[in-house]
Design a protein around this motif. Structure first.
Motif, PDB file in Angstrom:
ATOM      1  N   ARG A 176      61.617  38.701  -8.071  1.00 46.72           N
ATOM      2  CA  ARG A 176      62.058  37.760  -7.034  1.00 46.72           C
ATOM      3  C   ARG A 176      60.976  37.703  -5.957  1.00 46.72           C
ATOM      4  NH1 ARG A 176      66.770  40.516  -3.305  1.00 46.72           N
ATOM      5  NH2 ARG A 176      65.362  41.831  -2.111  1.00 46.72           N
ATOM      6  N   PRO A 177      60.933  36.627  -5.189  1.00 50.31           N
ATOM      7  CA  PRO A 177      59.885  36.514  -4.168  1.00 50.31           C
ATOM      8  C   PRO A 177      60.134  37.401  -2.943  1.00 50.31           C
ATOM      9  CG  PRO A 177      61.245  34.535  -4.195  1.00 50.31           C
ATOM     10  CD  PRO A 177      61.690  35.388  -5.355  1.00 50.31           C
ATOM     11  N   GLU A 178      61.391  37.731  -2.669  1.00 49.19           N
ATOM     12  CA  GLU A 178      61.701  38.575  -1.523  1.00 49.19           C
ATOM     13  C   GLU A 178      61.422  40.040  -1.859  1.00 49.19           C
ATOM     14  OE1 GLU A 178      64.066  35.043  -1.941  1.00 49.19           O
ATOM     15  OE2 GLU A 178      64.291  36.879  -3.083  1.00 49.19           O
ATOM     16  N   PRO A 179      60.985  40.820  -0.881  1.00 48.90           N
ATOM     17  CA  PRO A 179      60.728  42.233  -1.157  1.00 48.90           C
ATOM     18  C   PRO A 179      62.012  43.030  -1.363  1.00 48.90           C
ATOM     19  CG  PRO A 179      60.326  41.750   1.158  1.00 48.90           C
ATOM     20  CD  PRO A 179      60.632  40.444   0.485  1.00 48.90           C
ATOM     21  N   TYR A 180      61.908  44.075  -2.148  1.00 50.93           N
ATOM     22  CA  TYR A 180      62.978  45.053  -2.321  1.00 50.93           C
ATOM     23  C   TYR A 180      62.745  46.206  -1.342  1.00 50.93           C
ATOM     24  CZ  TYR A 180      64.510  42.935  -6.734  1.00 50.93           C
ATOM     25  OH  TYR A 180      64.998  42.084  -7.688  1.00 50.93           O
ATOM     26  N   HIS A 181      63.804  46.920  -1.033  1.00 47.06           N
ATOM     27  CA  HIS A 181      63.726  48.112  -0.185  1.00 47.06           C
ATOM     28  C   HIS A 181      63.777  49.331  -1.104  1.00 47.06           C
ATOM     29  CE1 HIS A 181      64.325  45.923   3.634  1.00 47.06           C
ATOM     30  NE2 HIS A 181      64.876  45.060   2.809  1.00 47.06           N
ATOM     31  N   VAL A 182      62.820  50.232  -0.943  1.00 46.46           N
ATOM     32  CA  VAL A 182      62.691  51.386  -1.824  1.00 46.46           C
ATOM     33  C   VAL A 182      62.992  52.661  -1.024  1.00 46.46           C
ATOM     34  CG1 VAL A 182      61.170  52.619  -3.412  1.00 46.46           C
ATOM     35  CG2 VAL A 182      60.910  50.139  -3.109  1.00 46.46           C
ATOM     36  N   THR A 183      64.021  53.383  -1.457  1.00 44.70           N
ATOM     37  CA  THR A 183      64.334  54.660  -0.808  1.00 44.70           C
ATOM     38  C   THR A 183      63.826  55.788  -1.685  1.00 44.70           C
ATOM     39  OG1 THR A 183      66.522  54.895  -1.835  1.00 44.70           O
ATOM     40  CG2 THR A 183      66.416  53.685   0.250  1.00 44.70           C
ATOM     41  N   VAL A 184      63.230  56.767  -1.031  1.00 42.98           N
ATOM     42  CA  VAL A 184      62.705  57.937  -1.746  1.00 42.98           C
ATOM     43  C   VAL A 184      62.952  59.159  -0.875  1.00 42.98           C
ATOM     44  CG1 VAL A 184      60.698  58.991  -2.842  1.00 42.98           C
ATOM     45  CG2 VAL A 184      60.862  56.510  -2.703  1.00 42.98           C
ATOM     46  N   PHE A 185      63.508  60.200  -1.488  1.00 41.95           N
ATOM     47  CA  PHE A 185      63.613  61.459  -0.759  1.00 41.95           C
ATOM     48  C   PHE A 185      63.544  62.638  -1.717  1.00 41.95           C
ATOM     49  CE2 PHE A 185      68.064  60.938  -1.848  1.00 41.95           C
ATOM     50  CZ  PHE A 185      68.572  62.226  -1.964  1.00 41.95           C
ATOM     51  N   LEU A 186      63.048  63.738  -1.174  1.00 43.41           N
ATOM     52  CA  LEU A 186      62.982  64.998  -1.897  1.00 43.41           C
ATOM     53  C   LEU A 186      64.147  65.853  -1.422  1.00 43.41           C
ATOM     54  CD1 LEU A 186      61.433  66.925  -3.806  1.00 43.41           C
ATOM     55  CD2 LEU A 186      60.216  67.749  -1.784  1.00 43.41           C
ATOM     56  N   ASP A 187      65.055  66.164  -2.326  1.00 45.23           N
ATOM     57  CA  ASP A 187      66.233  66.971  -2.004  1.00 45.23           C
ATOM     58  C   ASP A 187      65.810  68.436  -1.936  1.00 45.23           C
ATOM     59  OD1 ASP A 187      68.863  67.773  -1.541  1.00 45.23           O
ATOM     60  OD2 ASP A 187      69.352  67.820  -3.672  1.00 45.23           O
ATOM     61  N   ASP A 188      65.182  68.791  -0.823  1.00 46.75           N
ATOM     62  CA  ASP A 188      64.601  70.114  -0.667  1.00 46.75           C
ATOM     63  C   ASP A 188      65.650  71.221  -0.693  1.00 46.75           C
ATOM     64  OD1 ASP A 188      63.125  72.431   0.437  1.00 46.75           O
ATOM     65  OD2 ASP A 188      61.572  70.943   0.780  1.00 46.75           O
ATOM     66  N   ASP A 189      66.829  70.960  -0.126  1.00 47.41           N
ATOM     67  CA  ASP A 189      67.872  71.987  -0.111  1.00 47.41           C
ATOM     68  C   ASP A 189      68.777  71.925  -1.344  1.00 47.41           C
ATOM     69  OD1 ASP A 189      69.175  69.646   0.553  1.00 47.41           O
ATOM     70  OD2 ASP A 189      69.954  70.379   2.452  1.00 47.41           O
ATOM     71  N   GLU A 190      68.471  70.979  -2.238  1.00 43.53           N
ATOM     72  CA  GLU A 190      69.159  70.851  -3.533  1.00 43.53           C
ATOM     73  C   GLU A 190      70.686  70.842  -3.411  1.00 43.53           C
ATOM     74  OE1 GLU A 190      67.321  72.997  -6.813  1.00 43.53           O
ATOM     75  OE2 GLU A 190      65.654  73.513  -5.473  1.00 43.53           O
ATOM     76  N   ASN A 191      71.176  69.981  -2.508  1.00 38.84           N
ATOM     77  CA  ASN A 191      72.624  69.894  -2.329  1.00 38.84           C
ATOM     78  C   ASN A 191      73.221  68.567  -2.805  1.00 38.84           C
ATOM     79  OD1 ASN A 191      71.631  68.306  -0.277  1.00 38.84           O
ATOM     80  ND2 ASN A 191      72.965  69.147   1.305  1.00 38.84           N
ATOM     81  N   VAL A 192      72.427  67.731  -3.482  1.00 27.55           N
ATOM     82  CA  VAL A 192      72.963  66.502  -4.069  1.00 27.55           C
ATOM     83  C   VAL A 192      73.664  66.861  -5.378  1.00 27.55           C
ATOM     84  CG1 VAL A 192      72.340  64.291  -5.128  1.00 27.55           C
ATOM     85  CG2 VAL A 192      71.234  65.014  -3.014  1.00 27.55           C
ATOM     86  N   PHE A 197      66.659  48.755  -3.747  1.00 32.02           N
ATOM     87  CA  PHE A 197      67.803  47.989  -3.249  1.00 32.02           C
ATOM     88  C   PHE A 197      67.390  46.568  -2.892  1.00 32.02           C
ATOM     89  CE2 PHE A 197      68.848  52.391  -2.370  1.00 32.02           C
ATOM     90  CZ  PHE A 197      70.197  52.475  -2.667  1.00 32.02           C
ATOM     91  N   THR A 198      68.354  45.641  -2.982  1.00 31.38           N
ATOM     92  CA  THR A 198      68.099  44.248  -2.614  1.00 31.38           C
ATOM     93  C   THR A 198      68.004  44.062  -1.110  1.00 31.38           C
ATOM     94  OG1 THR A 198      70.455  43.727  -2.596  1.00 31.38           O
ATOM     95  CG2 THR A 198      69.251  43.338  -4.665  1.00 31.38           C
ATOM     96  N   PRO A 239      73.185  46.277  -2.716  1.00 33.89           N
ATOM     97  CA  PRO A 239      73.149  46.500  -4.167  1.00 33.89           C
ATOM     98  C   PRO A 239      71.867  47.214  -4.605  1.00 33.89           C
ATOM     99  CG  PRO A 239      73.769  44.239  -3.680  1.00 33.89           C
ATOM    100  CD  PRO A 239      73.303  44.845  -2.394  1.00 33.89           C
ATOM    101  N   MET A 240      72.026  48.212  -5.478  1.00 33.85           N
ATOM    102  CA  MET A 240      70.902  48.923  -6.067  1.00 33.85           C
ATOM    103  C   MET A 240      70.556  48.252  -7.397  1.00 33.85           C
ATOM    104  SD  MET A 240      70.399  52.995  -6.963  1.00 33.85           S
ATOM    105  CE  MET A 240      72.013  53.097  -7.676  1.00 33.85           C
ATOM    106  N   VAL A 241      69.270  47.994  -7.633  1.00 33.33           N
ATOM    107  CA  VAL A 241      68.849  47.336  -8.874  1.00 33.33           C
ATOM    108  C   VAL A 241      68.136  48.283  -9.835  1.00 33.33           C
ATOM    109  CG1 VAL A 241      68.742  45.035  -7.852  1.00 33.33           C
ATOM    110  CG2 VAL A 241      66.700  46.474  -7.862  1.00 33.33           C
ATOM    111  N   GLY A 242      67.830  49.494  -9.371  1.00 31.78           N
ATOM    112  CA  GLY A 242      67.189  50.465 -10.247  1.00 31.78           C
ATOM    113  C   GLY A 242      66.999  51.789  -9.534  1.00 31.78           C
TER     114      GLY A 242
END
Length: 138
Positions: free
Chosen positions: A72-88, A32-33, A43-46
């Motif tokens: 870009r020179p500014e850092p992006y924010h990276v979200t990561v999660f493991l959907d352990d209960d598989e409800n997504v 994310f930006t 905004p999500m970029v990938g």
């Protein structure tokens, strides 16, 4: 800053599964930006979804690669999660988010997701550790 970049590395786990979770499920990674914990409309970029990962063993490493990120020179924010209960909903990963028992990468003191700077075209290596198990539903 010409061209697009790739963010790649491995995802590891230092947080232990809790409440009957088994550290197995789909792994969701998004770039994310802005910090989506502070701005839900950031905004999500990938993104990448890696299905059916097994992170139950200590030392498990899951490789990932997300292409098409604008440098870009500014850092992006990276979200990561493991959907352990598989409800997504696998048919709509854009609405994916962690809930109670899922293991995430989060910097508690900063109240932020990990940041990666992707300043030039090419591949930027960024390893991520799932270091926190959500104790409640957000």
């Amino acid at each position: 800053m010409q061209g697009n970049a790739t963010l790649a590395g491995v995802v590891t786990r230092s947080s232990k599964p809790e409440n009957g979770a088994d550290a197995k499920g789909d792994l969701y990674i998004a770039v994310f930006t802005e910090n989506p914990a502070m701005n839900m409309a950031a905004p999500m970029v990938g993104n990448q979804v890696i299905a059916d990962v097994d992170m139950s063993a200590a030392g498990a490493k899951i490789p990932y690669s997300i292409a098409g990120i604008p440098p870009r020179p500014e850092p992006y924010h990276v979200t990561v999660f493991l959907d352990d209960d598989e409800n997504v909903d696998p048919n709509d990963p854009s609405t994916a988010g962690p809930d109670k028992g899922d293991i995430i990468a989060f910097e508690l003191l900063a109240q932020a997701f990990p940041k990666a700077t992707v300043a030039t075209a090419g591949t930027t290596t960024f390893d991520i550790d799932l270091n926190f198990t959500l104790p409640f539903d957000p």
